[in-house]
Every structure is written in C-alpha cells, then in structure tokens.
Design a protein around this motif. Structure first.
Motif, PDB file in Angstrom:
ATOM      1  N   HIS A 148      -1.717   7.054  -4.820  1.00 63.44           N
ATOM      2  CA  HIS A 148      -1.570   6.234  -3.222  1.00 63.44           C
ATOM      3  C   HIS A 148      -2.778   6.281  -2.976  1.00 63.44           C
ATOM      4  O   HIS A 148      -3.157   7.616  -2.576  1.00 63.44           O
ATOM      5  N   LEU A 149      -4.428   5.113  -2.531  1.00 60.97           N
ATOM      6  CA  LEU A 149      -5.722   5.880  -1.667  1.00 60.97           C
ATOM      7  C   LEU A 149      -5.551   4.796  -0.566  1.00 60.97           C
ATOM      8  O   LEU A 149      -5.148   3.449  -0.851  1.00 60.97           O
ATOM      9  N   LYS A 193     -12.288   6.497  -4.647  1.00 57.15           N
ATOM     10  CA  LYS A 193     -12.593   7.198  -6.113  1.00 57.15           C
ATOM     11  C   LYS A 193     -11.622   7.453  -6.973  1.00 57.15           C
ATOM     12  O   LYS A 193     -10.881   8.000  -6.416  1.00 57.15           O
ATOM     13  N   LEU A 194     -11.579   6.473  -7.945  1.00 59.14           N
ATOM     14  CA  LEU A 194      -9.939   7.045  -9.083  1.00 59.14           C
ATOM     15  C   LEU A 194     -10.871   7.195 -10.218  1.00 59.14           C
ATOM     16  O   LEU A 194     -11.672   7.446 -11.179  1.00 59.14           O
ATOM     17  N   SER A 247      -7.932  -4.117  -1.902  1.00 56.50           N
ATOM     18  CA  SER A 247      -6.382  -4.000  -2.060  1.00 56.50           C
ATOM     19  C   SER A 247      -6.129  -4.109  -3.117  1.00 56.50           C
ATOM     20  O   SER A 247      -5.885  -4.996  -3.267  1.00 56.50           O
ATOM     21  N   ALA A 248      -5.253  -3.573  -4.278  1.00 58.26           N
ATOM     22  CA  ALA A 248      -4.566  -3.324  -5.793  1.00 58.26           C
ATOM     23  C   ALA A 248      -4.398  -2.386  -6.277  1.00 58.26           C
ATOM     24  O   ALA A 248      -4.237  -1.217  -5.261  1.00 58.26           O
ATOM     25  N   THR A 265      -3.246   3.407  -9.537  1.00 64.79           N
ATOM     26  CA  THR A 265      -3.215   3.855  -8.612  1.00 64.79           C
ATOM     27  C   THR A 265      -3.418   2.339  -7.522  1.00 64.79           C
ATOM     28  O   THR A 265      -3.511   1.882  -7.883  1.00 64.79           O
ATOM     29  N   ARG A 266      -2.421   2.731  -6.122  1.00 64.20           N
ATOM     30  CA  ARG A 266      -2.733   1.894  -5.254  1.00 64.20           C
ATOM     31  C   ARG A 266      -3.283   2.517  -4.041  1.00 64.20           C
ATOM     32  O   ARG A 266      -3.736   3.357  -3.247  1.00 64.20           O
ATOM     33  N   LEU A 267      -4.722   1.063  -4.098  1.00 66.52           N
ATOM     34  CA  LEU A 267      -5.368   1.389  -3.347  1.00 66.52           C
ATOM     35  C   LEU A 267      -5.370   0.155  -1.684  1.00 66.52           C
ATOM     36  O   LEU A 267      -5.311  -0.284  -2.514  1.00 66.52           O
TER      37      LEU A 267
END
Lengths: 115, 114
Positions: free
Chosen positions: A10-11, A20-21, A87-88, A110-112
């Motif tokens: 999560h970010l 940054k993922l 957001s995604a 990764t949920r941003l």
C-alpha cells in the motif's frame, strides 16, 4: 524467488507527490509487465520489458510515468506529481518464455491511493 | 480493435451448484484466450488458457472452458462450486503476434452462498 514480489503493498501519496513502486520478477524470467487496475476492475496495460530494455510502452502516460528494469535490481514504476486519477492497484507480472505475457505470473499488486 | 466482454457483472450461486461465466471477444482472428481469478486483496492467478487445438480446456481448481469460434466465446464452467471459489473472474485475450499485452474484460464477481 518463486513469486513476483511487489513492494510496497500500500502507498498513500498527497496529490503532486512522487510515487515509486517496485517489482522483483521471478528469478530467471526475462520479461516484465506493468498493468494498472482502476475502478476496481478495469485493467490497463502500461509497459513491458525484455530484460532491461523497454519492449512496449504504448500504454504509458508519458508525461508523468516512467519505468525501469536495471540488472540486479528490482524493476520500478515511478509516477511524478501524482494525480487523484492515478489511484489504482498496479500489478507487475513476469514471464520466462518467448510467449511473453501468455505465460506471465502476476504479483499481488501495489495499491496506490492519492489524496 | 480487440475487446473482451463479460456480460455478467455479478453472479450468485449456491455451494454445490454448477457455474458458467460468460466471455465474448472481438478480434479478427482467433486470439489466445485466458481466464484469471482474483481473490480479495490478491493478485491474478491463471486458471486456464487456450492457444489452439482441443476447444475444451481443463484448468486448475476444477475449472474448464470451451472455445466456440462461431460464437466468439470462451465461457468458464465448473460443475460444482465451492465456497472458496468466491472471487472476481477475468477473461483476457492476447494477439498471437503480439503477446505482450493482455486485454482484460471487466470481470465477473462470483458470490457463493452456503
């Protein structure tokens, strides 16, 4: 490793901040793909790599998105100046075979969240 | 342009009942076809795929899918659903000459009642 590892899970970023993922593909896999899942269900292809070379980047929003896959490092997807619509959940996948995404294994994403 | 349609947004079945999830695609030739499952908070897991040959494809977890060229369909089936099958199911296609991109449908949410 035996699975595609994505970090962080999560970010949360304020609008305008950088995100940054990271993605560590399965060991031995040469191909890496990034997908964006918005509105819970809609998947969008972003970019693919063959080793460290960009293979197809037609899905990338060029202005703010960039990605790299460097030797001996996790692949990364970076978003400069995030917007609310970024957001995604971002999924990374990797593939060993020349069939590329047809044999791809996906990470957990990764949920941003951009606030 | 390639596209994938999953007409059913949400399906509810009782445990033990049979299941069929629909998938239709639009493409000039026969693409590669896939079904993925996404459990809550999880990534995508490949259930099965069709490239060529036998049109009835067996997958993991007791799932199968049948490719019907005349109907441009690739429906997913399971004879007896288990509560653990509750998840989101995605149909996807890839062009045989450009397998970098998977084109996904919008998914079908499966709910299973005991």
């Amino acid at each position: 490793g035996e699975e595609v590892a994505q970090t962080p899970k999560h970010l949360v970023r304020g609008e305008g901040q950088k995100a940054k993922l990271y993605c560590a593909p399965i060991k031995g896999h040469s191909y890496v793909f990034w997908y964006q899942q918005v509105l819970k269900n809609e998947f969008k292809f972003l970019i693919s790599f063959q080793n460290e070379n960009v293979f197809d980047e037609t899905g990338m929003p060029k202005e703010r998105f960039s990605a790299k896959c460097l030797p001996n490092s996790p692949c990364s997807l970076e978003i400069q100046a995030t917007k609310l619509e970024d957001s995604a959940v971002y999924f990374c996948a990797s593939s060993q075979s020349e069939s590329r995404s047809t044999e791809a294994f996906f990470g957990q994403g990764t949920r941003l969240t951009v606030v | 342009a390639q596209s994938v349609t999953q007409p059913d947004i949400h399906i509810t079945v009782s445990e033990g009942a049979s299941l069929e999830l629909r998938c239709n695609y639009s493409y000039g030739a026969t693409p590669y076809l896939f079904w993925y499952v996404q459990s809550p908070g999880q990534g995508l897991q490949l259930l099965l795929k069709y490239f060529s040959g036998d049109t009835l494809v067996q997958g993991i977890k007791g799932f199968e899918a049948e490719f019907k060229r005349s109907q441009s369909s690739f429906n997913l089936r399971k004879p007896s659903v288990h509560w653990s099958d509750a998840a989101e199911y995605f149909c996807a296609v890839a062009a045989p000459y450009n397998t970098d991109k998977l084109i996904f449908g919008t998914g079908t949410r499966l709910q299973v009642f005991p």
